[in-house]
Design a protein around this motif. Sequence first.
Motif, short mmCIF file in Angstrom:
data_model
loop_
_atom_site.label_atom_id
_atom_site.label_comp_id
_atom_site.label_asym_id
_atom_site.label_seq_id
_atom_site.Cartn_x
_atom_site.Cartn_y
_atom_site.Cartn_z
N LYS A 79 3.65 1.73 -1.28
CA LYS A 79 4.18 1.78 -2.57
C LYS A 79 3.01 2.04 -3.61
CE LYS A 79 8.72 0.05 -1.76
NZ LYS A 79 9.54 0.73 -1.73
N GLY A 80 1.69 1.51 -3.66
CA GLY A 80 0.38 2.22 -4.52
C GLY A 80 0.43 1.36 -5.46
N GLU A 97 0.79 -1.10 0.75
CA GLU A 97 -0.17 -0.04 0.44
C GLU A 97 0.62 0.99 0.08
OE1 GLU A 97 -2.78 -0.01 -0.43
OE2 GLU A 97 -3.45 -1.84 -0.34
N ALA A 121 -2.39 4.10 3.70
CA ALA A 121 -2.23 2.93 3.89
C ALA A 121 -2.17 1.40 4.87
CB ALA A 121 0.07 3.10 3.70
N SER A 159 -0.79 -2.25 -6.77
CA SER A 159 -1.94 -3.35 -7.03
C SER A 159 -1.58 -4.83 -7.30
CB SER A 159 -3.34 -3.19 -8.05
OG SER A 159 -2.34 -2.98 -9.25
#
Length: 213
Positions: free
Chosen positions: A22-23, A20, A199, A25
């Motif tokens: 690091k974004g 999260e 996050a 998916s």
Amino acid sequence: MKLHNYFRSSASFRVRIALELKGLSYDYVPVHIAKGEHKQPGYVAVSPSMLVPTLETDTGEQLGQSMAIIEWLDETHPNPPLLPPEPLARAQVRALAQLVACEIHPLNNLRVLKYLVHELKVGEDAKNAWYRHWVREGLLAFERELQRLPRGTYCDGDTPTLADCCLVPQIFNGQRFGADFAGLDRTMAVFDACMRHPAFIKAQPSSCPDHEA
């Protein structure tokens, strides 16, 4: 990517936080270790060690051990970094992370608690006392180490690092068992800051699709 994990597993939680932050998916694949799903042939084919988490990469490789997974994520997706750039600071962050991952967590994971109860015939109260004792001892050491470092929002400055990824899940599980957090001022201030970060909120157990299983 696919993350094979259990919502209450602190090792799994660490990796979810890193993903999260690091974004990135990923597909969430539940493995209910309390029900023994990690020992079923289908999962053993994914993780011969029968441990969670396991990360399947986009190219199909299977990575185990949360600390190795997080460092792989940091090396392959370097922004934002989860380790500081200076060698000394990197070592300090790793040391904090390992205080949790190598000193506290191994004494209190599910298979150890089950062994205490089923093989050594330890009662529920004694098992919980064992858990609380080692969490307390480990976090006192964590607090003393934090006290030697410059104060920041998180364990190392004002950016979440590997140390925060490890600390937050341990606090979560300690809360479930009624661990004593008194006197852990720096540690709990870091935890509170983390739990205001999107996050960490998104990665927490109650946000997982299998959290009521």
